[in-house]
Scaffold this motif. Structure first.
Motif, short mmCIF file in Angstrom:
data_model
loop_
_atom_site.label_atom_id
_atom_site.label_comp_id
_atom_site.label_asym_id
_atom_site.label_seq_id
_atom_site.Cartn_x
_atom_site.Cartn_y
_atom_site.Cartn_z
N ARG A 190 -8.94 6.70 -1.33
CA ARG A 190 -9.20 5.28 -1.20
C ARG A 190 -8.46 4.47 -2.28
O ARG A 190 -7.91 3.41 -2.00
CB ARG A 190 -10.70 5.00 -1.29
N GLU A 191 -8.47 4.98 -3.50
CA GLU A 191 -7.78 4.30 -4.59
C GLU A 191 -6.28 4.27 -4.39
O GLU A 191 -5.61 3.27 -4.71
CB GLU A 191 -8.13 4.94 -5.92
N SER A 192 -5.73 5.35 -3.83
CA SER A 192 -4.29 5.36 -3.58
C SER A 192 -3.90 4.39 -2.46
O SER A 192 -2.83 3.81 -2.47
CB SER A 192 -3.82 6.78 -3.25
N LYS A 193 -4.80 4.20 -1.47
CA LYS A 193 -4.55 3.25 -0.40
C LYS A 193 -4.59 1.81 -0.91
O LYS A 193 -3.85 0.95 -0.44
CB LYS A 193 -5.58 3.40 0.73
N LYS A 194 -5.46 1.54 -1.90
CA LYS A 194 -5.57 0.19 -2.45
C LYS A 194 -4.31 -0.19 -3.22
O LYS A 194 -3.92 -1.34 -3.27
CB LYS A 194 -6.78 0.08 -3.36
N LYS A 195 -3.69 0.80 -3.85
CA LYS A 195 -2.47 0.54 -4.64
C LYS A 195 -1.31 0.43 -3.73
O LYS A 195 -0.60 -0.39 -3.48
CB LYS A 195 -2.22 1.66 -5.64
#
Length: 195
Positions: A190-195
């Motif tokens: 999820r964090e990689s998708k936000k970036k």
């Protein structure tokens, strides 16, 4: 209260103390101690009953030992809770039912907010009946959500809890570690998708 008869043995016996009554059967003590195979346990509190069922007593322990024992029990409860949560997350039926519960609860809360807005802004006989119908719908949704939780979701939760209690220590540890790794991987994704 009943009146005492003056012809009663207590009143006619010159050796008897005046006002003397026999003790009730409830205050009677057993004539001899219980057999060695019988455990006599005071049922005064829930925790004492649980300890008696497990066969352990905290009577002769120091304060630190009692604290350490209770800490170990809490840790075991936390591990069982984490394992049952991991089992529930894997159950598709549980997640579907849980979503329906939240939808019902949200519908009830939205209906209450709409009724409050209607009460604050409008007046009139037609609006009163609409407000009452809105309140009935709101409470029906909220109560329905909690009843649905008790009837449909709680049995799944209890089954997962009992399944977690039946697991060995090794399987319990593996389940908790595997679930933590899966949650960490999802969080990283999820964090990689936000970036």
């Amino acid at each position: 209260m009943s009146t005492r008869s003056p012809q009663n043995e207590r009143n006619t016996n010159p050796d008897a103390k005046p006002g003397y009554m026999r003790k009730s059967a409830a205050s009677a003590k057993p004539a001899r101690s219980a057999a060695s195979s019988v455990r006599v346990v005071p049922a005064s509190s829930k925790e004492k009953r649980k300890q008696a069922e497990r066969g352990e007593s905290l009577a002769g322990l120091s304060k630190e030992e009692k604290r350490a024992r209770k800490q170990a029990e809490r840790l075991q409860e936390d591990r069982l809770y984490a394992a049952s949560n991991a089992l529930m997350r894997k159950d598709e039926d549980y997640s579907r039912r849980r979503k329906f519960f939240w939808v019902l609860l949200a519908a009830g809360l939205i209906a209450i907010v709409i009724v409050w807005l209607m009460i604050g802004t409008t007046r009139g006989q037609e609006m009163q009946t609409t407000q009452i119908i809105g309140i009935v719908i709101a409470y029906a949704c909220i109560l329905g959500a909690f009843i649905y939780d008790l009837v449909r979701i709680r049995p799944i939760r209890n089954a997962c809890r009992s399944k977690a209690e039946g697991l060995s220590e090794k399987r319990l540890n593996n389940l908790i570690e595997k679930d933590a790794a899966e949650r960490d991987a999802k969080k990283a994704k999820r964090e990689s998708k936000k970036k």
